[in-house]
Design a protein around this motif. Structure first.
Motif, PDB file in Angstrom:
ATOM      1  N   ALA A   8      -8.174  44.574 -19.977  1.00  0.00           N
ATOM      2  CA  ALA A   8      -8.232  43.191 -19.490  1.00  0.00           C
ATOM      3  C   ALA A   8      -8.826  42.238 -20.523  1.00  0.00           C
ATOM      4  CB  ALA A   8      -9.049  43.158 -18.201  1.00  0.00           C
ATOM      5  N   GLU A  42      -6.920  38.064 -19.220  1.00  0.00           N
ATOM      6  CA  GLU A  42      -7.902  37.271 -18.471  1.00  0.00           C
ATOM      7  C   GLU A  42      -7.999  35.889 -19.126  1.00  0.00           C
ATOM      8  OE1 GLU A  42     -11.407  39.705 -17.439  1.00  0.00           O
ATOM      9  OE2 GLU A  42     -10.066  40.406 -15.868  1.00  0.00           O
ATOM     10  N   TYR A 175     -16.186  35.004 -14.320  1.00  0.00           N
ATOM     11  CA  TYR A 175     -15.630  36.302 -14.707  1.00  0.00           C
ATOM     12  C   TYR A 175     -15.992  37.482 -13.799  1.00  0.00           C
ATOM     13  CZ  TYR A 175     -16.273  40.778 -16.922  1.00  0.00           C
ATOM     14  OH  TYR A 175     -16.351  42.124 -17.126  1.00  0.00           O
ATOM     15  N   ASN A 179     -12.678  39.032 -12.150  1.00  0.00           N
ATOM     16  CA  ASN A 179     -12.296  40.312 -12.736  1.00  0.00           C
ATOM     17  C   ASN A 179     -12.230  41.407 -11.670  1.00  0.00           C
ATOM     18  OD1 ASN A 179     -13.907  42.898 -13.948  1.00  0.00           O
ATOM     19  ND2 ASN A 179     -12.530  42.110 -15.531  1.00  0.00           N
ATOM     20  N   ARG A 193     -14.459  50.329 -20.226  1.00  0.00           N
ATOM     21  CA  ARG A 193     -14.649  49.121 -21.021  1.00  0.00           C
ATOM     22  C   ARG A 193     -15.908  49.261 -21.863  1.00  0.00           C
ATOM     23  NH1 ARG A 193     -16.185  45.202 -15.865  1.00  0.00           N
ATOM     24  NH2 ARG A 193     -18.082  46.287 -15.274  1.00  0.00           N
ATOM     25  N   LEU A 197     -20.608  45.335 -21.210  1.00  0.00           N
ATOM     26  CA  LEU A 197     -20.370  44.889 -19.834  1.00  0.00           C
ATOM     27  C   LEU A 197     -21.146  45.695 -18.796  1.00  0.00           C
ATOM     28  CD1 LEU A 197     -16.659  44.087 -20.411  1.00  0.00           C
ATOM     29  CD2 LEU A 197     -18.422  42.448 -19.793  1.00  0.00           C
TER      30      LEU A 197
HETATM   31  N1  GLU Z   1     -11.958  39.849 -20.042  1.00  0.00           N
HETATM   32  C1  GLU Z   1     -13.126  40.690 -20.151  1.00  0.00           C
HETATM   33  C2  GLU Z   1     -13.452  40.845 -21.613  1.00  0.00           C
HETATM   34  O1  GLU Z   1     -12.586  40.727 -22.449  1.00  0.00           O
HETATM   35  C3  GLU Z   1     -12.774  42.021 -19.527  1.00  0.00           C
HETATM   36  C4  GLU Z   1     -13.922  42.857 -19.226  1.00  0.00           C
HETATM   37  C5  GLU Z   1     -13.544  44.103 -18.436  1.00  0.00           C
HETATM   38  O2  GLU Z   1     -12.844  44.951 -18.985  1.00  0.00           O
HETATM   39  O3  GLU Z   1     -13.932  44.193 -17.325  1.00  0.00           O
HETATM   40  O4  GLU Z   1     -14.594  41.056 -21.954  1.00  0.00           O
END
Ligand code: GLU
Length: 479
Positions: A8, A42, A175, A179, A193, A197
Motif C-alpha cells: 500500500a 494510498e 492514514y 488504511n 510492512r 509503522l
Molecule cells: N501508505 C502507507 C505508507 O506508504 C502504507 C502503510 C501500510 O502498509 O500500512 O507508509
C-alpha cells in the motif's frame, strides 16, 4: 484460508528501496502460500501526491517482476467507506470532537512536561463543527498486545498512546483509519510492512476491534501483523532520502538487473537456506516470515553491486546482449537510461558488439559500465585520458618507439589476436619493455585509456585499418 496481503505505497516520492523490499516480502509470502497480492495506492495525501510517482510505483513493480493479482486500487476511490467508518465510530461513542489548536496542545505539553495530547476535550462533549477534529478515545487503562510474526509479542500500554485524531476539521480521514478501512474491505489477512509503522499498529487494532462492534459495520477478522526490520546505511542509521541512494529507479538507470535486485532485496532481513544467491523460484519456495530478522538490515550497495556482477556473468551471451541494449543502442520508443551512448547510433554495429561481449561480460558489474568498455569500437573519436597519454606516451620515449614500430609491424602481420600478441612481445623486447608495459602505449593510442577489455582481441575487432589510423594519430599527437 489462503492469505491475502497488500502492498500500500503512497505516491509521494521516488520509489524507495525500503518499499521495494516490503513489496517483495508481501509478494513472496503470497506466492509461497498460493495467496493473493493486492496493490493499493494510498493517494489521499493530495498535497504530496504526483501522477509520475504513482506511475513510478507501477513501473518499479513491473521492472522487478512483482505482479499483483488485484488492483491497483486507489485509496481515494474509497472515501465514502472511510467516512462511513468515522460515522459508525462516532455513533458508538468511540470518538469525540476536539477544537484544540496545535499551539494550545504544545503549550500545555510544555507546561506539564508531558508530550502529546492531554485529553483536554475528552469530557467537554463538544458538538462537531467545521473547527473540530475527531479524536479516538483511548481506553482508560490496559494495553494492546500485538503478536507480531516477526517481532514476537509487543505490548503498548494505552496511557502512553493518547487520544489521536482520526479526522481533521477539514473532513480528511487520516492514514491509520483510512488504511485499515481499506484493509477490512479487501479482507487482508496479513499486514506485512516496515517497522516504522509498528507504533501505529495498536491504534489500528483498537479501531479495527471497535468497528467490529459498530452497527452497520461488518465484523472482520483482525489481520496478522509482520513488521519488517528497518534498512540502515553504513553508519547504522536509518536510510536517508536525501543522503543515501534510495531511489529504486536509480538502480535501474545504473544497470542493475531486476533479478539481482530481487535477490539482494530478499537478503534485507532474511536469508535463503542454500546461500545468498537464490533466484526467484528458490526465494518463493523457501520464504518464511518467521525467519525474518528483527535486527536492522544494512543496505549495502557494494554487496548489491557484487551480486549484480555475478548475475551478469552467469547470463547466456544472448541474454546479456539483450540486457545491454538500452545502454548501447536504445530503442527510441522503449525505456532508456539517462546516459546516452558515447557514439552516434549509426556507428553502432550489433555484429561487432556481439563479438565484443565475451571480452566484457566478465569485466562489468553494472550495465552502465558497458558503453565505456566498447566506446573504442563505435566512438566517433577516441576520448583520451590526459593522464594516461602523459604517462605512457609524452613522458616515456619508449612508448612512442613502441607505437612507431607497431605501426609498421601491424601493417604486415596476420591481423589476429595471436599474431598481434606475438608481434608486440617482440616489439617490447626490442625496447626493453615487458609485454604488460609494451601494451600500455598501444592501448592508450587505440582506446584512449589504460584500462579496458583484453587488448589483442580488441584490436582484432577494431580491424587493421582503424588500428593503424589510431596509432598514427596518437604518434602525431605526441610528437
Ligand atoms: N501508505 C502507507 C505508507 O506508504 C502504507 C502503510 C501500510 O502498509 O500500512 O507508509
Amino acid at each position: 484460508m489462503t492469505p491475502r496481503v497488500r502492498f500500500a505505497p503512497s505516491p509521494t516520492g521516488f520509489f524507495h528501496v525500503g518499499s521495494a523490499r516490503t513489496s517483495l516480502f508481501n509478494w513472496l509470502f503470497a506466492r509461497r502460500h498460493g495467496g493473493t497480492f493486492v496493490l493499493r495506492i494510498e493517494d489521499t495525501d493530495t498535497e504530496r501526491n504526483r501522477d509520475e510517482w504513482r506511475q513510478g510505483i507501477l513501473d518499479a513493480l513491473t521492472w522487478l517482476g512483482l505482479d499483483w493479482d488485484e488492483g491497483p486500487t486507489l485509496q481515494s476511490d474509497n472515501l465514502a467507506d472511510h467516512r462511513a467508518a468515522v460515522e459508525a465510530l462516532w455513533e458508538e461513542g468511540y470518538l469525540y470532537a476536539c477544537d484544540c489548536t496545535r499551539q494550545q496542545i504544545d503549550e500545555r505539553a510544555a507546561a506539564t512536561g508531558r508530550p502529546g495530547y492531554d485529553g483536554y476535550c475528552r469530557t467537554r462533549e463538544l458538538e462537531r463543527g467545521p473547527r473540530t477534529a475527531l479524536r479516538f478515545r483511548m481506553p482508560d487503562e490496559g494495553a494492546t498486545t500485538i503478536e507480531d510474526l516477526v517481532r514476537g509479542s509487543v505490548t503498548f500500554p494505552h496511557e502512553a498512546i493518547g487520544d489521536f485524531v482520526v479526522m481533521r476539521p477539514s473532513g480528511v480521514v487520516l492514514y491509520p483509519l483510512a488504511n485499515l478501512v481499506d484493509d477490512r474491505r479487501a479482507r487482508i489477512t496479513h499486514v506485512i510492512r516496515g517497522e516504522d509503522l509498528l507504533p501505529t499498529t495498536p491504534k489500528q487494532v483498537l479501531m479495527w476491534e471497535a468497528l467490529n462492534h459498530c452497527a452497520g459495520q461488518e465484523c472482520v477478522d483482525l489481520p496478522a501483523y509482520a513488521h519488517l526490520p528497518m534498512l540502515v546505511n553504513e553508519q547504522r542509521k536509518k536510510l536517508s532520502k536525501r543522503k543515501d541512494p534510495v531511489a529504486l529507479e536509480s538502480y535501474r538507470d545504473q544497470g542493475y538487473l531486476p533479478a539481482a535486485m530481487v535477490n539482494y532485496l530478499a537478503l534485507l532481513g532474511w536469508s535463503p537456506k542454500g546461500g545468498e544467491i537464490a533466484e526467484r523460484a528458490q526465494l518463493i519456495d523457501q520464504f518464511d516470515l518467521s525467519e525474518v530478522s528483527r535486527s536492522p538490515a544494512f543496505f549495502d550497495v557494494k554487496k548489491l553491486t557484487h551480486l549484480n556482477g555475478e548475475y551478469l556473468r552467469a547470463m547466456a551471451p544472448d541474454a546479456f546482449i539483450g540486457a545491454c541494449r538500452p545502454w548501447v543502442h536504445p530503442d527510441p520508443a522503449g525505456w532508456r537510461p539517462s546516459a546516452v551512448p558515447p557514439w552516434s547510433p549509426e556507428h553502432f554495429d550489433a555484429g561487432i558488439f556481439a563479438r565484443a561481449v565475451p571480452l566484457i561480460q566478465t569485466r562489468v558489474t553494472t550495465l552502465a559500465e558497458v558503453p565505456a568498455m566498447v566506446a573504442f569500437l563505435f566512438g566517433d573519436e577516441v576520448a583520451f585520458d590526459a593522464e594516461a597519454v602523459a604517462t605512457v606516451l609524452t613522458d616515456d620515449p619508449r612508448g612512442r618507439v613502441v607505437l612507431a614500430v607497431a605501426l609498421e609491424r601491424f601493417a604486415e602481420v596476420d591481423f589476429t589476436a595471436a599474431s598481434l600478441h606475438d608481434a608486440l612481445v617482440e616489439i617490447g623486447e626490442g625496447v626493453g619493455l615487458p609485454l604488460r608495459r609494451a601494451q600500455a602505449p598501444v592501448r592508450v593510442a587505440v582506446t584512449g585509456t589504460r584500462v579496458g577489455p583484453p587488448l589483442f582481441e580488441s584490436l582484432e575487432l577494431l580491424g587493421r585499418q582503424r588500428t593503424l589510423d589510431r596509432l598514427r594519430a596518437a604518434l602525431t599527437r605526441v610528437s
